[in-house]
Design an enzyme around this catalytic site. Structure first.
Site, PDB file in Angstrom:
ATOM      1  N   GLU A  49      24.393 -33.466  11.304  1.00  0.00           N
ATOM      2  CA  GLU A  49      24.923 -34.757  11.755  1.00  0.00           C
ATOM      3  C   GLU A  49      24.005 -35.316  12.827  1.00  0.00           C
ATOM      4  O   GLU A  49      23.019 -34.683  13.215  1.00  0.00           O
ATOM      5  CB  GLU A  49      26.341 -34.587  12.305  1.00  0.00           C
ATOM      6  N   TYR A  75      37.104 -33.979  25.198  1.00  0.00           N
ATOM      7  CA  TYR A  75      37.179 -35.428  25.378  1.00  0.00           C
ATOM      8  C   TYR A  75      37.451 -36.131  24.062  1.00  0.00           C
ATOM      9  O   TYR A  75      37.315 -35.558  22.987  1.00  0.00           O
ATOM     10  CB  TYR A  75      35.895 -35.963  26.023  1.00  0.00           C
ATOM     11  N   LYS A  85      35.662 -30.841  20.203  1.00  0.00           N
ATOM     12  CA  LYS A  85      34.987 -31.957  20.882  1.00  0.00           C
ATOM     13  C   LYS A  85      34.956 -31.683  22.391  1.00  0.00           C
ATOM     14  O   LYS A  85      35.772 -32.202  23.157  1.00  0.00           O
ATOM     15  CB  LYS A  85      35.696 -33.276  20.562  1.00  0.00           C
ATOM     16  N   LEU A 109      31.336 -32.064  13.869  1.00  0.00           N
ATOM     17  CA  LEU A 109      32.567 -32.629  14.406  1.00  0.00           C
ATOM     18  C   LEU A 109      33.363 -33.306  13.293  1.00  0.00           C
ATOM     19  O   LEU A 109      32.779 -34.025  12.471  1.00  0.00           O
ATOM     20  CB  LEU A 109      32.225 -33.667  15.485  1.00  0.00           C
TER      21      LEU A 109
END
Length: 282
Positions: free
Chosen positions: A179, A33, A146, A203
């Protein structure tokens, strides 16, 4: 104008859009996505989002879809909705087939998009900052792709909220800071920014990329290197970056004040710089 959905070439109200029960995204999380935001009626960093979408699809061995087709669909949906400040969610799954762990490489991917108006975050969050907790990183080993496999992120976010905080920060078994649940993380120490380097463990955020560009354009020192929770707790400033998060100051982590407990000057400067870059249509 109602919120709209795109489903394999057709545009319709969101509530009318459905996908088959044997879609592999639903049954296996076999999908990727992107989420793209607009500012003042212009999509921000569309090319970078499309680059990452292509990398994600390649990482899962999806058959390629012409970039021009996806871009045209995004622009058409955006123009039809007519929102100045919009968020477009794009999801591509491997396709529909009887449930089986192995897949037919000739499956046709399912392409779904939705668009909604983005409501501004409460002003006090950027003004005063948020609090966060740290959690062990139990996500799969390819966080650089992702995918829609976000259960670990969802559980970590819910844990933070249930304990009265805004977000959770993933920490490796070696206490390396990764993160946030849906954002990258930066710390500031002695006037220098530090963020986790691009590895399969995080990411490659689009807003992260924009912030690094701003730092280089303004001669701010930035270091992409590993750091531990000790450096996190003793940072002068900490902030998260993301498409909706933008630049979000974190003023307390695990009950410890970051710096003097207030939003720091570099965080404010980079938030202002990001907004300027977005409104300029970069």
């Amino acid at each position: 104008m109602p919120d709209l959905a795109y489903l394999n070439g057709d545009i319709m109200p969101i509530e009318k859009a459905t996908v088959p029960i044997e879609d592999r995204g639903y049954q296996f999380g076999d999908g990727v996505y992107e989420y793209i935001a607009s500012y003042a009626g212009r999509l921000f960093m569309l090319g970078a989002h499309l680059d990452r979408l292509e990398r994600s699809m390649g990482g899962l061995d999806f058959p390629p879809i012409p970039r021009s087709r996806i871009k045209a669909a995004i622009v058409d949906l955006f123009e039809r909705a007519g929102y100045d400040r919009a968020g477009i969610y794009i999801q591509i799954t491997r396709g529909v087939a009887p449930r089986n762990h192995a897949f037919d490489p000739t499956l046709s991917p399912q392409v779904v998009m939705t668009i909604r108006q983005i409501n501004a975050l409460p002003e006090n969050l950027h003004r005063d900052g948020i609090t966060a907790i740290t959690v062990r990183d139990i996500r799969w080993g390819r966080c650089d792709i992702k995918t829609i496999q976000l259960l670990a992120n969802s559980l970590a976010k819910q844990k933070a909220l249930s304990e009265g905080h805004s977000d959770a920060i993933f920490i490796s078994d070696q206490n390396v800071v990764r993160e946030g649940t849906s954002s990258n993380l930066f710390i500031v120490k002695g006037g220098q920014l530090i963020t986790h380097p691009l590895t399969p463990n995080i990411l490659p955020g689009i807003t992260r990329m924009a912030i690094i560009d701003i730092c280089r354009e303004t001669d701010l020192k930035i270091d992409e290197s590993f750091f531990t929770t000790d450096a996190l707790y003793h940072a002068d400033e900490v902030f998260l970056t993301g498409t909706v998060t933008e630049v979000m100051p974190v003023t307390q982590i695990d009950g410890r004040c970051i710096g003097d407990g207030n939003v720091g000057p570099l965080t404010r400067k980079l938030y202002d710089g990001l907004r300027q870059k977005a409104l300029a249509g970069a």
